[in-house]
Design an enzyme around this catalytic site. Sequence first.
Site, short mmCIF file in Angstrom:
data_model
loop_
_atom_site.label_atom_id
_atom_site.label_comp_id
_atom_site.label_asym_id
_atom_site.label_seq_id
_atom_site.Cartn_x
_atom_site.Cartn_y
_atom_site.Cartn_z
N GLY A 169 0.81 -1.21 0.00
CA GLY A 169 0.00 0.00 0.00
C GLY A 169 0.85 1.26 0.00
N CYS A 170 1.92 1.25 0.77
CA CYS A 170 2.78 2.44 0.84
C CYS A 170 3.56 2.64 -0.46
CB CYS A 170 3.71 2.34 2.04
SG CYS A 170 2.80 2.40 3.60
N GLU A 171 3.91 1.53 -1.12
CA GLU A 171 4.56 1.66 -2.44
C GLU A 171 3.60 2.28 -3.44
OE1 GLU A 171 6.73 -1.56 -4.20
OE2 GLU A 171 7.68 -2.08 -2.29
#
Length: 158
Positions: free
Chosen positions: A43-45
Amino acid sequence: MLEIGQRAPDFTLPDDRGGSFKLSAHRGKPVVVEFYCEDGTEGCEIENREFSALAPAFRELGVEVVGISPQDVDSHKKFAAKNKFAHPLLADTELTANKAYDVWQQKKLWGREYMGTIRVTYLVDAKGKIAGVFHARRIKGHAQAVLDAAKAHLADAR
């Protein structure tokens, strides 16, 4: 959570590029402060790739974008190098900014409770006040929603 109209807490944090970022040093132009959970997670990527892909549009508006998470500078360097992010990642290992912006909160995942960063992005206006608060409930499209809000904010400020 901080609210629109409140003064944005100042912070100085080291970045993945060997320098540091002090929010108040950027007065006179808006800043997007994106809090994300952890380097290397899917998700952070996705979220940071979208902000990076929109970096030229933010720059064209004169808006600075920074990502902040609790990992250290070395972790950020690896994460940024792998993904070729166009925006700096700031290391908040002491949770200074996380706590000041009230994004360090209790979370729950698969029945386990723990403390962590919640995914929130703030738009700080040129005078250092909160102009927008964006909860990333859906990761895809979050960066575009922030960009659209920044455009609207700048149009209203004229």
